[in-house]
Design a protein around this motif. Structure first.
Motif, PDB file in Angstrom:
ATOM      1  N   TYR A  79     -20.053   7.148  -2.918  1.00 22.20           N
ATOM      2  CA  TYR A  79     -19.536   8.217  -4.076  1.00 22.20           C
ATOM      3  C   TYR A  79     -19.040   9.211  -2.645  1.00 22.20           C
ATOM      4  O   TYR A  79     -19.368   9.477  -1.731  1.00 22.20           O
ATOM      5  CB  TYR A  79     -20.584   8.968  -5.437  1.00 22.20           C
ATOM      6  N   LEU A  88     -16.726   1.542 -10.622  1.00 24.29           N
ATOM      7  CA  LEU A  88     -18.035   1.319 -10.017  1.00 24.29           C
ATOM      8  C   LEU A  88     -17.977  -0.108  -9.099  1.00 24.29           C
ATOM      9  O   LEU A  88     -17.102  -1.089 -10.014  1.00 24.29           O
ATOM     10  CB  LEU A  88     -19.243   1.564 -10.779  1.00 24.29           C
ATOM     11  N   TYR A 114     -13.427   5.908  -5.510  1.00 22.50           N
ATOM     12  CA  TYR A 114     -14.403   4.742  -5.916  1.00 22.50           C
ATOM     13  C   TYR A 114     -15.681   5.293  -5.552  1.00 22.50           C
ATOM     14  O   TYR A 114     -16.375   5.684  -4.708  1.00 22.50           O
ATOM     15  CB  TYR A 114     -14.448   3.338  -5.927  1.00 22.50           C
ATOM     16  N   VAL A 115     -17.178   4.509  -6.625  1.00 23.43           N
ATOM     17  CA  VAL A 115     -17.936   4.323  -6.321  1.00 23.43           C
ATOM     18  C   VAL A 115     -18.814   3.523  -5.764  1.00 23.43           C
ATOM     19  O   VAL A 115     -18.592   2.213  -6.919  1.00 23.43           O
ATOM     20  CB  VAL A 115     -18.829   5.514  -7.222  1.00 23.43           C
ATOM     21  N   LEU A 157     -28.907   0.450 -13.790  1.00 22.48           N
ATOM     22  CA  LEU A 157     -28.480   1.827 -14.034  1.00 22.48           C
ATOM     23  C   LEU A 157     -28.575   3.088 -14.262  1.00 22.48           C
ATOM     24  O   LEU A 157     -28.716   4.583 -13.413  1.00 22.48           O
ATOM     25  CB  LEU A 157     -26.813   2.051 -13.998  1.00 22.48           C
ATOM     26  N   ASP A 168     -25.085   9.527 -10.477  1.00 25.30           N
ATOM     27  CA  ASP A 168     -24.871   9.356 -11.685  1.00 25.30           C
ATOM     28  C   ASP A 168     -23.881   9.969 -12.860  1.00 25.30           C
ATOM     29  O   ASP A 168     -23.139   8.752 -12.908  1.00 25.30           O
ATOM     30  CB  ASP A 168     -26.115   9.498 -12.703  1.00 25.30           C
ATOM     31  N   ARG A 170     -20.472  10.390 -10.954  1.00 26.61           N
ATOM     32  CA  ARG A 170     -19.927  10.281 -10.748  1.00 26.61           C
ATOM     33  C   ARG A 170     -19.081   8.850 -11.090  1.00 26.61           C
ATOM     34  O   ARG A 170     -18.327   7.959 -10.236  1.00 26.61           O
ATOM     35  CB  ARG A 170     -19.756  10.272  -9.381  1.00 26.61           C
ATOM     36  N   ILE A 171     -19.803   8.091 -11.932  1.00 30.61           N
ATOM     37  CA  ILE A 171     -20.370   6.289 -12.378  1.00 30.61           C
ATOM     38  C   ILE A 171     -19.065   6.830 -14.139  1.00 30.61           C
ATOM     39  O   ILE A 171     -19.994   6.847 -14.457  1.00 30.61           O
ATOM     40  CB  ILE A 171     -21.389   5.529 -12.061  1.00 30.61           C
ATOM     41  N   ARG A 173     -19.354   3.808 -16.034  1.00 31.40           N
ATOM     42  CA  ARG A 173     -19.380   3.010 -16.460  1.00 31.40           C
ATOM     43  C   ARG A 173     -18.715   1.796 -17.472  1.00 31.40           C
ATOM     44  O   ARG A 173     -18.836   0.669 -16.998  1.00 31.40           O
ATOM     45  CB  ARG A 173     -20.557   2.495 -17.179  1.00 31.40           C
ATOM     46  N   VAL A 176     -15.558  -1.379 -13.436  1.00 31.33           N
ATOM     47  CA  VAL A 176     -16.473  -2.524 -12.827  1.00 31.33           C
ATOM     48  C   VAL A 176     -16.194  -3.231 -12.068  1.00 31.33           C
ATOM     49  O   VAL A 176     -15.201  -4.132 -12.991  1.00 31.33           O
ATOM     50  CB  VAL A 176     -18.324  -2.800 -13.742  1.00 31.33           C
TER      51      VAL A 176
END
Length: 345
Positions: A79, A88, A114-115, A157, A168, A170-171, A173, A176
């Protein structure tokens, strides 16, 4: 009971040993590689979108273990070391490879915001372990478990968040994508709607997940295992980028590099992009998947793949118009004098 277990183990070892012997002794004739253009030494690279590494530092959690419905799953998290929520990407490794053999691709994406979460699948850890997995679970078992691993990550997650609040927050959701190389490319495509035949039946393996909004497929297979066939991509709903190269051949399975572009040709019209680079093999020399190969690295080709895949992700996941315009233009082919070309259909 002990006698039965010893007998089963003996049969198992003989099967694996026979397969390894076949691979090492009964080698098909090598494929003659075509002449290939090189990247022009004086190419003006400044107009290629996303070519340079991004400005964000990359943080890595080398090992996280997620308890899933199918058992424990080990993964690595990447991340950006900055505040914010980023799209993500779930990354699936190639057959017999592992989750850390693709850092040269993954770090490029992460440095641009991006993660990435990358698990080890059942067949990870080298040829022997991969053959053991195929023998134990069958080709269809391994093929179906791979996308389930990625789905299990999405479903888990919250559990990963409990392990790392830094990861967490940095995502994002809501954004995707799935990505992968070779067998892992088809894994990523399955989440986008691709499917596979089950030999001897009329059924097909399907693991579509509507949370997946885009797919990046590095050297995906053509027909494989009597399961991947010409119909495998006709129901893909997610836009995809496919990459391959003119030396992307394998004497036993893919003697023509164009087979790796089958999913581009057979996918739903209007959703497909294709990157082809000259003189590029399945592993960019020794830069991904099989890092132990004693061959010349194909750094220019990997640089093109990183740039184009980033442009595709930025266009699809961030709505970046500059990235979309770059993919639709002939800029890459012009700058590289045909070394690398992007097509869309």
């Amino acid at each position: 009971m002990k006698t039965f277990k010893r007998l089963a183990l003996t049969v198992f070892v003989l099967l694996v040993g026979g397969w390894v012997l076949y691979l090492s002794v009964f080698k098909p004739a090598p494929v003659a590689l075509p002449e290939a253009k090189s990247m022009p030494a004086d190419a003006d690279m400044s107009t290629i979108y996303g070519l340079a590494p991004g400005l964000l530092e990359v943080e890595v959690i080398p090992e996280m273990v997620l308890q899933t419905r199918d058992g424990p799953l080990t993964l690595t998290a990447f991340y950006p070391d900055t505040e914010g929520a980023f799209p993500l990407v779930l990354f699936s490794h190639g057959n017999f490879s592992n989750r850390r053999a693709y850092d040269r691709i993954i770090r490029h994406w992460v440095s641009h915001g991006y993660v990435v979460l990358a698990p080890d699948h059942l067949d990870a850890g080298g040829m022997l372990n991969g053959i053991l997995a195929m023998t134990r679970y069958g080709n269809d078992g391994v093929m179906q478990q791979r996308p389930r691993d990625l789905i299990n990550i999405l479903d888990g997650l919250d559990d990963l968040a409990a392990q790392s609040s830094e990861l967490d927050r940095r995502i994002d959701r809501s954004r995707v994508a799935s990505a992968g190389h070779s067998f892992g490319a088809f894994t990523a495509q399955m989440l986008g709607g691709a499917d596979a035949a089950v030999p001897g039946t009329d059924s097909r393996l399907r693991e579509r997940d509507t949370r997946i909004q885009a797919v990046v497929a590095f050297s995906p297979p053509g027909p494989m295992f009597d399961m991947v066939d010409e119909q495998s991509w006709q129901n893909m709903k997610a836009p995809q980028l496919v990459t391959t190269g003119t030396w992307d051949v394998e004497a036993r399975f893919f003697r023509d590099w164009r087979l790796h572009a089958m999913s581009y040709e057979r996918g739903v019209e209007g959703l497909n992009s294709l990157l082809v680079t000259e003189g590029t093999d399945h592993y960019f020399g020794n830069l991904i998947c099989r890092l132990e190969r004693e061959v010349e690295p194909q750094a220019d080709a990997l640089m093109m793949a990183n740039a184009v895949s980033l442009a595709f992700l930025d266009a699809q996941m961030k709505g970046d118009q500059q990235a979309s315009n770059f993919l639709a233009s002939d800029t890459l082919a012009t700058v590289t004098d045909g070394f690398a070309q992007v097509s869309q259909r």
